[in-house]
Design a protein around this motif. Structure first.
Motif, mmCIF file in Angstrom:
data_model
loop_
_atom_site.group_PDB
_atom_site.id
_atom_site.type_symbol
_atom_site.label_atom_id
_atom_site.label_comp_id
_atom_site.label_asym_id
_atom_site.label_seq_id
_atom_site.Cartn_x
_atom_site.Cartn_y
_atom_site.Cartn_z
ATOM 1 N N GLU A 91 0.830 -1.203 0.000
ATOM 2 C CA GLU A 91 0.000 0.000 0.000
ATOM 3 C C GLU A 91 0.868 1.259 0.000
ATOM 4 O O GLU A 91 0.364 2.354 0.248
ATOM 5 C CB GLU A 91 -0.939 -0.018 1.200
ATOM 6 C CG GLU A 91 -1.947 -1.160 1.150
ATOM 7 C CD GLU A 91 -2.957 -1.130 2.274
ATOM 8 O OE1 GLU A 91 -3.980 -0.424 2.144
ATOM 9 O OE2 GLU A 91 -2.711 -1.797 3.303
ATOM 10 N N LEU A 92 2.161 1.066 -0.289
ATOM 11 C CA LEU A 92 3.100 2.180 -0.362
ATOM 12 C C LEU A 92 3.720 2.201 -1.754
ATOM 13 O O LEU A 92 4.710 1.528 -2.018
ATOM 14 C CB LEU A 92 4.184 2.041 0.714
ATOM 15 C CG LEU A 92 3.688 2.022 2.164
ATOM 16 C CD1 LEU A 92 4.823 1.652 3.109
ATOM 17 C CD2 LEU A 92 3.094 3.375 2.553
ATOM 18 N N ARG A 93 3.119 2.918 -2.656
ATOM 19 C CA ARG A 93 3.532 2.943 -4.050
ATOM 20 C C ARG A 93 5.012 3.289 -4.196
ATOM 21 O O ARG A 93 5.608 3.910 -3.330
ATOM 22 C CB ARG A 93 2.704 3.955 -4.834
ATOM 23 C CG ARG A 93 2.943 5.375 -4.376
ATOM 24 C CD ARG A 93 2.302 6.405 -5.291
ATOM 25 N NE ARG A 93 0.856 6.362 -5.225
ATOM 26 C CZ ARG A 93 0.086 6.465 -6.303
ATOM 27 N NH1 ARG A 93 0.614 6.586 -7.500
ATOM 28 N NH2 ARG A 93 -1.215 6.459 -6.184
ATOM 29 N N GLY A 94 5.606 2.874 -5.347
ATOM 30 C CA GLY A 94 6.932 3.351 -5.675
ATOM 31 C C GLY A 94 8.047 2.331 -5.740
ATOM 32 O O GLY A 94 9.182 2.685 -6.045
ATOM 33 N N LEU A 95 7.768 1.051 -5.475
ATOM 34 C CA LEU A 95 8.810 0.043 -5.620
ATOM 35 C C LEU A 95 9.154 -0.176 -7.090
ATOM 36 O O LEU A 95 8.292 -0.075 -7.957
ATOM 37 C CB LEU A 95 8.350 -1.292 -5.043
ATOM 38 C CG LEU A 95 8.328 -1.467 -3.525
ATOM 39 C CD1 LEU A 95 7.655 -2.785 -3.174
ATOM 40 C CD2 LEU A 95 9.732 -1.421 -2.937
ATOM 41 N N PRO A 96 10.404 -0.515 -7.406
ATOM 42 C CA PRO A 96 10.727 -0.963 -8.767
ATOM 43 C C PRO A 96 10.054 -2.310 -9.041
ATOM 44 O O PRO A 96 9.827 -3.114 -8.114
ATOM 45 C CB PRO A 96 12.255 -1.121 -8.739
ATOM 46 C CG PRO A 96 12.715 -0.405 -7.517
ATOM 47 C CD PRO A 96 11.596 -0.455 -6.544
ATOM 48 N N ALA A 246 3.972 11.387 -4.931
ATOM 49 C CA ALA A 246 3.431 10.395 -4.010
ATOM 50 C C ALA A 246 4.479 9.348 -3.638
ATOM 51 O O ALA A 246 4.537 8.897 -2.487
ATOM 52 C CB ALA A 246 2.207 9.719 -4.631
ATOM 53 N N ASN A 247 5.315 8.958 -4.608
ATOM 54 C CA ASN A 247 6.399 8.012 -4.321
ATOM 55 C C ASN A 247 7.356 8.573 -3.284
ATOM 56 O O ASN A 247 7.765 7.888 -2.341
ATOM 57 C CB ASN A 247 7.178 7.683 -5.597
ATOM 58 C CG ASN A 247 6.404 6.814 -6.556
ATOM 59 O OD1 ASN A 247 5.359 6.271 -6.210
ATOM 60 N ND2 ASN A 247 6.902 6.684 -7.774
ATOM 61 N N ARG A 252 10.129 7.055 3.108
ATOM 62 C CA ARG A 252 10.625 6.596 4.407
ATOM 63 C C ARG A 252 9.860 5.370 4.910
ATOM 64 O O ARG A 252 10.455 4.397 5.377
ATOM 65 C CB ARG A 252 10.547 7.721 5.438
ATOM 66 C CG ARG A 252 11.527 8.857 5.177
ATOM 67 C CD ARG A 252 11.478 9.894 6.288
ATOM 68 N NE ARG A 252 12.367 11.003 6.018
ATOM 69 C CZ ARG A 252 13.670 11.014 6.273
ATOM 70 N NH1 ARG A 252 14.226 9.942 6.818
ATOM 71 N NH2 ARG A 252 14.404 12.068 5.993
ATOM 72 N N LYS A 253 8.537 5.417 4.795
ATOM 73 C CA LYS A 253 7.742 4.264 5.233
ATOM 74 C C LYS A 253 8.050 3.035 4.388
ATOM 75 O O LYS A 253 8.155 1.924 4.912
ATOM 76 C CB LYS A 253 6.244 4.589 5.145
ATOM 77 C CG LYS A 253 5.750 5.562 6.190
ATOM 78 C CD LYS A 253 4.245 5.742 6.071
ATOM 79 C CE LYS A 253 3.728 6.683 7.145
ATOM 80 N NZ LYS A 253 2.248 6.869 7.041
ATOM 81 N N GLU A 257 9.586 -0.584 5.712
ATOM 82 C CA GLU A 257 8.901 -1.857 5.463
ATOM 83 C C GLU A 257 9.782 -2.804 4.646
ATOM 84 O O GLU A 257 9.805 -4.005 4.885
ATOM 85 C CB GLU A 257 7.587 -1.612 4.729
ATOM 86 C CG GLU A 257 6.531 -0.897 5.551
ATOM 87 C CD GLU A 257 6.059 -1.710 6.737
ATOM 88 O OE1 GLU A 257 6.033 -2.957 6.634
ATOM 89 O OE2 GLU A 257 5.737 -1.098 7.775
ATOM 90 N N LEU A 258 10.526 -2.257 3.686
ATOM 91 C CA LEU A 258 11.387 -3.077 2.842
ATOM 92 C C LEU A 258 12.514 -3.697 3.652
ATOM 93 O O LEU A 258 12.836 -4.878 3.479
ATOM 94 C CB LEU A 258 11.957 -2.243 1.698
ATOM 95 C CG LEU A 258 12.810 -2.989 0.661
ATOM 96 C CD1 LEU A 258 12.037 -4.146 0.045
ATOM 97 C CD2 LEU A 258 13.291 -2.031 -0.410
ATOM 98 N N PHE A 259 13.110 -2.941 4.549
ATOM 99 C CA PHE A 259 14.166 -3.483 5.398
ATOM 100 C C PHE A 259 13.637 -4.630 6.245
ATOM 101 O O PHE A 259 14.305 -5.648 6.441
ATOM 102 C CB PHE A 259 14.738 -2.390 6.302
ATOM 103 C CG PHE A 259 15.666 -1.439 5.598
ATOM 104 C CD1 PHE A 259 16.196 -1.749 4.351
ATOM 105 C CD2 PHE A 259 16.012 -0.234 6.165
ATOM 106 C CE1 PHE A 259 17.039 -0.882 3.679
ATOM 107 C CE2 PHE A 259 16.865 0.653 5.513
ATOM 108 C CZ PHE A 259 17.374 0.325 4.273
ATOM 109 N N ASP A 260 12.418 -4.488 6.735
ATOM 110 C CA ASP A 260 11.818 -5.530 7.560
ATOM 111 C C ASP A 260 11.586 -6.798 6.739
ATOM 112 O O ASP A 260 11.838 -7.916 7.198
ATOM 113 C CB ASP A 260 10.488 -5.032 8.144
ATOM 114 C CG ASP A 260 9.881 -6.014 9.119
ATOM 115 O OD1 ASP A 260 10.576 -6.435 10.051
ATOM 116 O OD2 ASP A 260 8.700 -6.373 8.926
#
Length: 266
Positions: A91-96, A246-247, A252-253, A257-260
């Motif tokens: 739900e956090l847009r912007g990943l490759p 928006a990305n 930061r969020k 989440e990605l590190f987790d």
């Protein structure tokens, strides 16, 4: 059983105009047995179904949980995760696209490009067809997808035909969905699925067998592009700046989440 595999609700999509219960009633009147809720970077439409409707009404109708994810380099990607899997990063847009594929597959989900030849910045091929440095990366990514949306009611016959050829080239099953944001578009496209599909897990298992899935529909001529013609390019370019903003806002969020996820799975 007919499913609409690309559905936007008022609860979950900023540009959605139809509440999910009305969406369901409309699909049932048209002979559909199920839908995939695929709101933009949000599960709020599905949450409304789960918290306010499920078990109380429409028990003869299958509602599946999905999301239409905005990548930073591949346009919109439809994502379906196993039942019970909850990942905030979806739900956090912007990943490759390459990272999105790894995350989804690590948790047992499936994914595929929505309207791959549609508007630039929103569609995988159109976004990258003039960027040589990305074309090889996209070619490497395509075989990793699990399906392709080959019929979208809001796309032209030409772009849908190109999507079908793309799916055939990589031997991927195809989905059909209305991509409806308005009432008069609901049910304009369909995907035929076995009536044994009652959950996300059932759908994932079925798609992974790489069957030839029947889908189709009719063109919806009430899109913004149809109504305003060339002025639509202004909106398309505006979306590029909105998406970048928006990305960045969620950077930061998304990183947290990605590190987790990396620590747990990747």
């Amino acid at each position: 059983m007919k499913f609409d595999m690309h559905c936007h609700t008022k609860e979950g999509s900023m540009d959605g105009k139809v509440m999910i219960e009305e969406y369901i009633r409309t699909l049932k009147r048209k002979g559909f047995g199920g839908m995939l809720v695929s709101d933009h970077d949000s599960y709020d439409g599905y949450r409304e179904w789960k918290n306010a409707i499920k078990g109380r009404a429409h028990q003869d109708f299958v509602v599946l949980k999905g999301v239409e994810y905005d990548t930073c380099d591949c346009g919109h990607i439809l994502v379906i995760m196993p039942f019970g899997v909850k990942l905030k990063i979806l739900e956090l847009r912007g990943l490759p696209g390459s990272i999105l594929v790894k995350i989804v597959h690590a948790y047992g989900g499936i994914l595929g490009p929505a309207h791959p030849y549609g508007e630039k910045f929103m569609s995988m091929i159109s976004t990258n067809e003039r960027k040589k440095k990305y074309q090889q990366r996209i070619a490497q990514l395509l075989p990793q997808f699990d399906f392709v949306e080959i019929f979208n009611a809001c796309e032209s016959a030409e772009t849908n035909a190109k999507a079908k050829r793309l799916a055939d080239k990589f031997n991927k099953p195809g989905f059909g969905g209305s991509d409806a944001h308005r009432l008069d578009c609901i049910g304009k496209a369909y995907t035929e699925l076995p009536d044994t599909i009652r959950s996300e897990d059932d759908l994932i298992a079925y798609v992974k067998t790489c069957p030839q899935i029947d889908c189709g529909g009719e063109h919806y001529n009430g899109t913004t592009k149809d109504r305003i013609g060339r002025l639509n390019m202004v909106l398309v370019d505006s979306f590029y700046f909105y998406n970048k903003l928006a990305n960045g806002w969620r950077w930061r969020k998304r990183r947290r989440e990605l590190f987790d996820i990396i620590e747990k799975k990747l």
